[in-house]
Every structure is written in structure tokens, then in C-alpha cells.
Scaffold this motif. Structure first.
Motif, PDB file in Angstrom:
ATOM      1  N   SER A  22       0.808  -1.222   0.000  1.00  0.00           N
ATOM      2  CA  SER A  22       0.000   0.000   0.000  1.00  0.00           C
ATOM      3  C   SER A  22       0.842   1.273   0.000  1.00  0.00           C
ATOM      4  CB  SER A  22      -0.929   0.023   1.215  1.00  0.00           C
ATOM      5  OG  SER A  22      -0.205   0.313   2.406  1.00  0.00           O
ATOM      6  N   ASP A  23       2.151   1.126   0.086  1.00  0.00           N
ATOM      7  CA  ASP A  23       3.033   2.288   0.252  1.00  0.00           C
ATOM      8  C   ASP A  23       2.853   3.297  -0.878  1.00  0.00           C
ATOM      9  OD1 ASP A  23       5.058   3.867   1.343  1.00  0.00           O
ATOM     10  OD2 ASP A  23       6.616   2.868   0.178  1.00  0.00           O
ATOM     11  N   GLY A  24       2.482   4.522  -0.535  1.00  0.00           N
ATOM     12  CA  GLY A  24       2.376   5.604  -1.497  1.00  0.00           C
ATOM     13  C   GLY A  24       1.139   5.581  -2.372  1.00  0.00           C
ATOM     14  N   LEU A  25       0.182   4.710  -2.089  1.00  0.00           N
ATOM     15  CA  LEU A  25      -0.993   4.582  -2.946  1.00  0.00           C
ATOM     16  C   LEU A  25      -2.198   5.300  -2.351  1.00  0.00           C
ATOM     17  CD1 LEU A  25      -0.819   0.833  -4.011  1.00  0.00           C
ATOM     18  CD2 LEU A  25       0.245   2.828  -5.083  1.00  0.00           C
ATOM     19  N   ALA A  26      -3.068   5.776  -3.241  1.00  0.00           N
ATOM     20  CA  ALA A  26      -4.315   6.416  -2.826  1.00  0.00           C
ATOM     21  C   ALA A  26      -5.244   5.374  -2.204  1.00  0.00           C
ATOM     22  CB  ALA A  26      -4.992   7.061  -4.031  1.00  0.00           C
ATOM     23  N   PRO A  27      -6.148   5.800  -1.319  1.00  0.00           N
ATOM     24  CA  PRO A  27      -7.038   4.839  -0.644  1.00  0.00           C
ATOM     25  C   PRO A  27      -7.825   3.949  -1.598  1.00  0.00           C
ATOM     26  CG  PRO A  27      -7.144   6.963   0.459  1.00  0.00           C
ATOM     27  CD  PRO A  27      -6.304   7.169  -0.772  1.00  0.00           C
ATOM     28  N   ALA A  28      -8.266   4.472  -2.712  1.00  0.00           N
ATOM     29  CA  ALA A  28      -9.040   3.651  -3.650  1.00  0.00           C
ATOM     30  C   ALA A  28      -8.181   2.532  -4.229  1.00  0.00           C
ATOM     31  CB  ALA A  28      -9.606   4.518  -4.775  1.00  0.00           C
ATOM     32  N   ILE A  29      -6.903   2.824  -4.480  1.00  0.00           N
ATOM     33  CA  ILE A  29      -6.002   1.802  -5.021  1.00  0.00           C
ATOM     34  C   ILE A  29      -5.647   0.794  -3.944  1.00  0.00           C
ATOM     35  CG2 ILE A  29      -3.837   1.388  -6.218  1.00  0.00           C
ATOM     36  CD1 ILE A  29      -5.910   2.934  -7.823  1.00  0.00           C
ATOM     37  N   VAL A  30      -5.494   1.256  -2.716  1.00  0.00           N
ATOM     38  CA  VAL A  30      -5.239   0.334  -1.604  1.00  0.00           C
ATOM     39  C   VAL A  30      -6.389  -0.660  -1.483  1.00  0.00           C
ATOM     40  CG1 VAL A  30      -4.971   0.150   0.901  1.00  0.00           C
ATOM     41  CG2 VAL A  30      -3.795   1.967  -0.352  1.00  0.00           C
ATOM     42  N   ALA A  31      -7.617  -0.179  -1.647  1.00  0.00           N
ATOM     43  CA  ALA A  31      -8.773  -1.072  -1.590  1.00  0.00           C
ATOM     44  C   ALA A  31      -8.710  -2.113  -2.703  1.00  0.00           C
ATOM     45  CB  ALA A  31     -10.066  -0.263  -1.682  1.00  0.00           C
ATOM     46  N   GLN A  32      -8.255  -1.712  -3.897  1.00  0.00           N
ATOM     47  CA  GLN A  32      -8.118  -2.665  -4.999  1.00  0.00           C
ATOM     48  C   GLN A  32      -7.065  -3.719  -4.680  1.00  0.00           C
ATOM     49  OE1 GLN A  32      -7.640  -0.874  -8.891  1.00  0.00           O
ATOM     50  NE2 GLN A  32      -9.001   0.821  -8.351  1.00  0.00           N
ATOM     51  N   VAL A  33      -5.951  -3.276  -4.118  1.00  0.00           N
ATOM     52  CA  VAL A  33      -4.905  -4.217  -3.722  1.00  0.00           C
ATOM     53  C   VAL A  33      -5.457  -5.220  -2.712  1.00  0.00           C
ATOM     54  CG1 VAL A  33      -2.689  -4.453  -2.523  1.00  0.00           C
ATOM     55  CG2 VAL A  33      -2.997  -2.648  -4.228  1.00  0.00           C
TER      56      VAL A  33
END
Length: 229
Positions: free
Chosen positions: A156-167
Motif C-alpha cells: 500500500s506504500d504511497g498509494l491512494a485509498p481507492a487503489i489500496v482497496a483494490q490491492v
């Protein structure tokens, strides 16, 4: 793994880590900066040679083996910082990973079905991708190796919350299909949302293990072990 001890230039970073994980299980490895989490991933992958201890996957001893041997034995890694090659396109990254793949269910079509954004960016170079797209590409490369054990270091490092949710969605999906996952993560919300249990490290050792639901319900443990609520 049992009694895993390693470090750099003779210094000890991991002081005897014990951690076991069943098929399809996900454990989140938590801890403050500098406790040895990334060294743990690097040691399991063979990037750092252990001083002592055991790492077994499906009964096969891998401690001290070469990186390529460990990969062929079923261990994949999504490294911290993603390490995407800037001049190579998405298609070229996938092609290289496919040539190195071992037998298993994950192929290019299945990876692109799980990560459709990559299918839209096949002709783009690594340095033309967003941070989230680079992370998805790093995950895709690892999956194409058909690992039985997937190590993710701070995805999740450096990612926007929406992308973290995708991860998080991707991690849940691969675990649901039987892949074991070790997630090293500072984002407590992501860790608790995808893992079955947490393993907290301090000074190169696992000092606390608990089911995620129990850990989430005990703020006093989080404050004591991680310094967060």
C-alpha cells in the motif's frame, strides 16, 4: 519457518523468527520501522542468507537456497517499491514473467482478468504507469510464477485509498483460491481487512500473534505493540 536468523555483514537483524502458515492462509506481519520485516521477506526469498533456522514450503527446505531455486519451489514476492523496469512495457514485463512461470493456474489471460487495468496499458512503459498501476504490474509478475506462497512487502506504500482497496481485493481473491499470503504492511486497516491473523515483530522476533478480529478489538494491544489506536 522456524528459528530464522539473519542480518547483514555479520550483524543480526532477525533473531530467530518462528512463523507458520497453512494453505490459503493470510498472515499480516506488523511492527514499527526497523524491526526486521523487510529483512524477513528478503531472507525467505534468498536475497539475504540466513545464519540459522529453517524455511520450508510443502516440506521442502529452502533456507539458504538460491533465489531462482526458491522461486521455482513456489515462493513469489511483490517487493517494496514495486521495482518495475522503466523502459519495458507492461506487455514485455508479462512476457518475461510468463517465460519464467512454473506449471499452475495463473497465466496471462487469468492475470489480466483479475487486473483488467493492465490489459488497457499493455503498450505503456513502466515509467508511464501510475503508482497503482505499477503495483498491479508487480503483483501480476509474481502471480505468473504460480507461487504457493506469496510475499507482499508494503504493497500500500504511497498509494491512494481507492487503489489500496483494490490491492486488498486482489489479496483476498488469491487467498480464496488457495494461495498462502504473508503481508508485510504498515497500513493497519488494509492488514486487518485481508488477513486471518497478525504477527507483530519487535527487535527481529515475532512477539505476538492473534486472530485479526481479536487484535482489532484490543486497542490496548495495538498501542502497546505498534503505538497506534
Amino acid at each position: 519457518m522456524s528459528g530464522l536468523t539473519s542480518g547483514y555483514a555479520g550483524g543480526v537483524v532477525l533473531g530467530g523468527v518462528d512463523l507458520d502458515l497453512g494453505a490459503g492462509g493470510t498472515v499480516a506481519v506488523l511492527g514499527r520501522n526497523g524491526v526486521g520485516k523487510t529483512t524477513l521477506v528478503s531472507t525467505v526469498m534468498g536475497l539475504v542468507r540466513p545464519y540459522a533456522g529453517s524455511v520450508t514450503v510443502d516440506g521442502r527446505e529452502l533456507a539458504g537456497a538460491r533465489v531462482d531455486t526458491i522461486a521455482r519451489a513456489g515462493v513469489g514476492v511483490v517487493p517494496q517499491g514495486r521495482r518495475v523496469f522503466a523502459p519495458l512495457t507492461v506487455a514485455e514485463h508479462l512476457s518475461i514473467a510468463t517465460r519464467r512461470r512454473t506449471r499452475g493456474p495463473w497465466n496471462r489471460a487469468r492475470v489480466l482478468d483479475l487486473l483488467p487495468r493492465l490489459g488497457e496499458r499493455l503498450g505503456h512503459r513502466g515509467d508511464q504507469l501510475s503508482g497503482g498501476e505499477q503495483q498491479m504490474l508487480a503483483i501480476a509478475r509474481a502471480l505468473l510464477g504460480n507461487p504457493r506462497l506469496l510475499l507482499l512487502d508494503e504493497p500500500s506504500d504511497g498509494l491512494a485509498p481507492a487503489i489500496v482497496a483494490q490491492v486488498g481485493g486482489v489479496i483476498r481473491e488469491v487467498a480464496a483460491q488457495g494461495m498462502s499470503v504473508v503481508l508485510v504492511e504498515q497500513n493497519l486497516g488494509l492488514a486487518l481487512s485481508v488477513a486471518q491473523e497478525v504477527a507483530v515483530m519487535q527487535k527481529g522476533r515475532v512477539v505476538h500473534r492473534a486472530p485479526c478480529a481479536e487484535f482489532a478489538a484490543r486497542p490496548e494491544d495495538r498501542r502497546r505493540l505498534l503505538g497506534v489506536d
